[in-house]
Write a protein that holds these residues in place. Structure first.
Motif, PDB file in Angstrom:
ATOM      1  N   PRO A   1       0.829  -1.206   0.000  1.00 25.69           N
ATOM      2  CA  PRO A   1       0.000   0.000   0.000  1.00 25.69           C
ATOM      3  C   PRO A   1       0.869   1.265   0.000  1.00 25.69           C
ATOM      4  O   PRO A   1       1.995   1.272   0.488  1.00 25.69           O
ATOM      5  CB  PRO A   1      -0.791  -0.119   1.311  1.00 25.69           C
ATOM      6  N   SER A   2       0.313   2.352  -0.538  1.00 26.12           N
ATOM      7  CA  SER A   2       1.022   3.625  -0.525  1.00 26.12           C
ATOM      8  C   SER A   2       1.123   4.144   0.906  1.00 26.12           C
ATOM      9  O   SER A   2       0.414   3.692   1.813  1.00 26.12           O
ATOM     10  CB  SER A   2       0.280   4.657  -1.380  1.00 26.12           C
ATOM     11  N   TYR A   3       1.992   5.137   1.095  1.00 20.67           N
ATOM     12  CA  TYR A   3       2.197   5.705   2.427  1.00 20.67           C
ATOM     13  C   TYR A   3       0.895   6.275   2.985  1.00 20.67           C
ATOM     14  O   TYR A   3       0.545   6.059   4.144  1.00 20.67           O
ATOM     15  CB  TYR A   3       3.267   6.791   2.349  1.00 20.67           C
ATOM     16  N   GLN A   4       0.143   7.021   2.148  1.00 19.58           N
ATOM     17  CA  GLN A   4      -1.112   7.602   2.624  1.00 19.58           C
ATOM     18  C   GLN A   4      -2.133   6.522   2.967  1.00 19.58           C
ATOM     19  O   GLN A   4      -2.894   6.661   3.920  1.00 19.58           O
ATOM     20  CB  GLN A   4      -1.680   8.567   1.563  1.00 19.58           C
ATOM     21  N   ASP A   5      -2.147   5.425   2.201  1.00 16.61           N
ATOM     22  CA  ASP A   5      -3.031   4.307   2.535  1.00 16.61           C
ATOM     23  C   ASP A   5      -2.662   3.715   3.883  1.00 16.61           C
ATOM     24  O   ASP A   5      -3.523   3.394   4.696  1.00 16.61           O
ATOM     25  CB  ASP A   5      -2.950   3.215   1.463  1.00 16.61           C
ATOM     26  N   ARG A   6      -1.351   3.571   4.127  1.00 15.99           N
ATOM     27  CA  ARG A   6      -0.902   2.975   5.379  1.00 15.99           C
ATOM     28  C   ARG A   6      -1.227   3.865   6.576  1.00 15.99           C
ATOM     29  O   ARG A   6      -1.447   3.372   7.678  1.00 15.99           O
ATOM     30  CB  ARG A   6       0.605   2.696   5.322  1.00 15.99           C
ATOM     31  N   LEU A   7      -1.267   5.197   6.363  1.00 16.02           N
ATOM     32  CA  LEU A   7      -1.614   6.099   7.454  1.00 16.02           C
ATOM     33  C   LEU A   7      -3.017   5.824   7.988  1.00 16.02           C
ATOM     34  O   LEU A   7      -3.306   6.065   9.161  1.00 16.02           O
ATOM     35  CB  LEU A   7      -1.538   7.559   6.982  1.00 16.02           C
ATOM     36  N   ARG A   8      -3.890   5.307   7.132  1.00 18.92           N
ATOM     37  CA  ARG A   8      -5.262   5.051   7.533  1.00 18.92           C
ATOM     38  C   ARG A   8      -5.448   3.666   8.142  1.00 18.92           C
ATOM     39  O   ARG A   8      -6.538   3.328   8.594  1.00 18.92           O
ATOM     40  CB  ARG A   8      -6.182   5.206   6.316  1.00 18.92           C
ATOM     41  N   GLN A   9      -4.408   2.850   8.149  1.00 19.76           N
ATOM     42  CA  GLN A   9      -4.509   1.482   8.631  1.00 19.76           C
ATOM     43  C   GLN A   9      -3.864   1.330  10.006  1.00 19.76           C
ATOM     44  O   GLN A   9      -2.822   1.914  10.288  1.00 19.76           O
ATOM     45  CB  GLN A   9      -3.828   0.518   7.668  1.00 19.76           C
TER      46      GLN A   9
ATOM     47  N   LEU B   1      15.873   8.196  12.063  1.00 14.05           N
ATOM     48  CA  LEU B   1      14.477   7.783  12.138  1.00 14.05           C
ATOM     49  C   LEU B   1      13.937   7.592  10.732  1.00 14.05           C
ATOM     50  O   LEU B   1      13.927   8.518   9.915  1.00 14.05           O
ATOM     51  CB  LEU B   1      13.657   8.841  12.890  1.00 14.05           C
ATOM     52  N   ASP B   2      13.479   6.403  10.465  1.00  8.55           N
ATOM     53  CA  ASP B   2      13.087   5.971   9.132  1.00  8.55           C
ATOM     54  C   ASP B   2      11.732   6.541   8.706  1.00  8.55           C
ATOM     55  O   ASP B   2      10.966   7.078   9.505  1.00  8.55           O
ATOM     56  CB  ASP B   2      13.027   4.436   9.143  1.00  8.55           C
ATOM     57  N   VAL B   3      11.442   6.367   7.415  1.00  7.72           N
ATOM     58  CA  VAL B   3      10.110   6.635   6.865  1.00  7.72           C
ATOM     59  C   VAL B   3       9.229   5.438   7.204  1.00  7.72           C
ATOM     60  O   VAL B   3       9.408   4.350   6.654  1.00  7.72           O
ATOM     61  CB  VAL B   3      10.173   6.790   5.332  1.00  7.72           C
ATOM     62  N   ALA B   4       8.312   5.626   8.129  1.00 10.71           N
ATOM     63  CA  ALA B   4       7.377   4.565   8.515  1.00 10.71           C
ATOM     64  C   ALA B   4       6.257   5.228   9.299  1.00 10.71           C
ATOM     65  O   ALA B   4       6.505   6.146  10.090  1.00 10.71           O
ATOM     66  CB  ALA B   4       8.060   3.500   9.370  1.00 10.71           C
ATOM     67  N   THR B   5       5.041   4.782   9.095  1.00  9.48           N
ATOM     68  CA  THR B   5       3.916   5.437   9.759  1.00  9.48           C
ATOM     69  C   THR B   5       3.973   5.300  11.274  1.00  9.48           C
ATOM     70  O   THR B   5       3.595   6.210  12.012  1.00  9.48           O
ATOM     71  CB  THR B   5       2.581   4.900   9.223  1.00  9.48           C
ATOM     72  N   THR B   6       4.464   4.163  11.778  1.00  8.61           N
ATOM     73  CA  THR B   6       4.629   4.008  13.226  1.00  8.61           C
ATOM     74  C   THR B   6       5.637   5.022  13.757  1.00  8.61           C
ATOM     75  O   THR B   6       5.444   5.600  14.837  1.00  8.61           O
ATOM     76  CB  THR B   6       5.103   2.588  13.565  1.00  8.61           C
ATOM     77  N   LEU B   7       6.693   5.271  12.999  1.00  3.61           N
ATOM     78  CA  LEU B   7       7.717   6.203  13.447  1.00  3.61           C
ATOM     79  C   LEU B   7       7.257   7.648  13.296  1.00  3.61           C
ATOM     80  O   LEU B   7       7.733   8.529  14.031  1.00  3.61           O
ATOM     81  CB  LEU B   7       9.016   5.945  12.688  1.00  3.61           C
TER      82      LEU B   7
END
Length: 267
Positions: A76-84, A108-114
């Protein structure tokens, strides 16, 4: 814990599972924590409902949750992952937070949790990141010195990459490098973008404390570009415990931490 329907009666398992399927149709993927929240049930009940709908062939079970049948194989795209998995990611971020010590230089990496983690940091430290969103989130935090590793902007996933970014990373010895992963296999950490993988690979080569933070469902899947070796990871933080086989992928000295029900209750 009982689920109450709109009519005021306690939902029976079949009715509850139908509600789960309706919610799943909207979200496409749900973690165990998402099911707990959506149905207002305990972790054990959520797991039983997931097993029930998957055994009936109505959904597909994945590590740490459930997804619709024939879910797209693309990452999934980054924006999709933000909603999950928002509750899950917040709980994971809180588990990561104490690993950052005052005065440290941290990649600090690119990751929605981070990205969630950036909203929680209060300790004085220096954060290096190639994530545009991480930098924006930290921009007004007086405790954090932000070093944005510039380069060519990937507009879809909002990170910088390319030779300029790699040159900037190469100048720093990090106290720790905190990364996510699109997928994890016995062969390493993998990502969907070559430039992104190259930045992580370089950062991990410049620390003695590599920390992996991701959902258990990402273990065993496939992606194209390797961003690091498991021998570079000293701490693994996940939502669900790894299997014994998965733990053996890592060095014997690697430490493993995972969420407990108390971590979700603190959300």
């Amino acid at each position: 814990m009982k689920v109450i329907s709109k009519g005021g009666h306690a939902m029976q398992p079949r009715e509850r599972q139908q509600q789960l399927l309706k919610q799943l149709a909207q979200q496409q993927q749900m973690s165990v924590a998402d099911v707990m929240t959506a149905l207002t049930v305990s972790r054990d009940t959520a797991r039983r409902d997931i097993v029930a709908v998957t055994e009936q062939g109505l959904a597909q079970r994945i590590h740490g949750g459930v997804q619709v049948l024939n879910f797209a194989v693309d990452i999934p795209s980054y924006q999709d992952r933000l909603r999950q998995f928002s509750q899950l990611k917040t709980a994971l971020a809180k588990l990561v937070l104490p690993t950052i010590q005052p005065g440290q230089y941290v990649f600090l990496d690119v990751a929605t949790t981070l990205l969630k983690l950036t909203q929680l940091i209060t300790q004085k430290c220096t954060i290096y990141t190639h994530s545009l969103d991480n930098a924006i989130s930290l921009a007004t935090n007086p405790a954090v010195t932000v070093e944005l590793l510039g380069g060519t902007l990937n507009q879809k996933n909002r990170f910088f990459g390319g030779p300029t970014t790699l040159e900037a990373v190469q100048t720093v010895a990090f106290d720790q490098v905190i990364v996510g992963a699109a997928t994890v296999t016995a062969n390493g950490l993998f990502y969907s973008d070559r430039d992104d993988a190259a930045v992580k690979r370089q950062a991990l080569s410049q620390t003695t404390q590599g920390i992996l933070v991701c959902e258990h469902r990402k273990f065993g899947q496939a992606a194209r570009y390797c961003g690091g070796q498991l021998t570079q990871i000293q701490l693994v933080i996940t939502d669900e415990p790894l299997t014994h086989t998965e733990q053996r992928w890592f060095p014997k000295t690697t430490e493993f931490r995972h969420l407990t029900e108390d971590d979700y209750d603190q959300h």
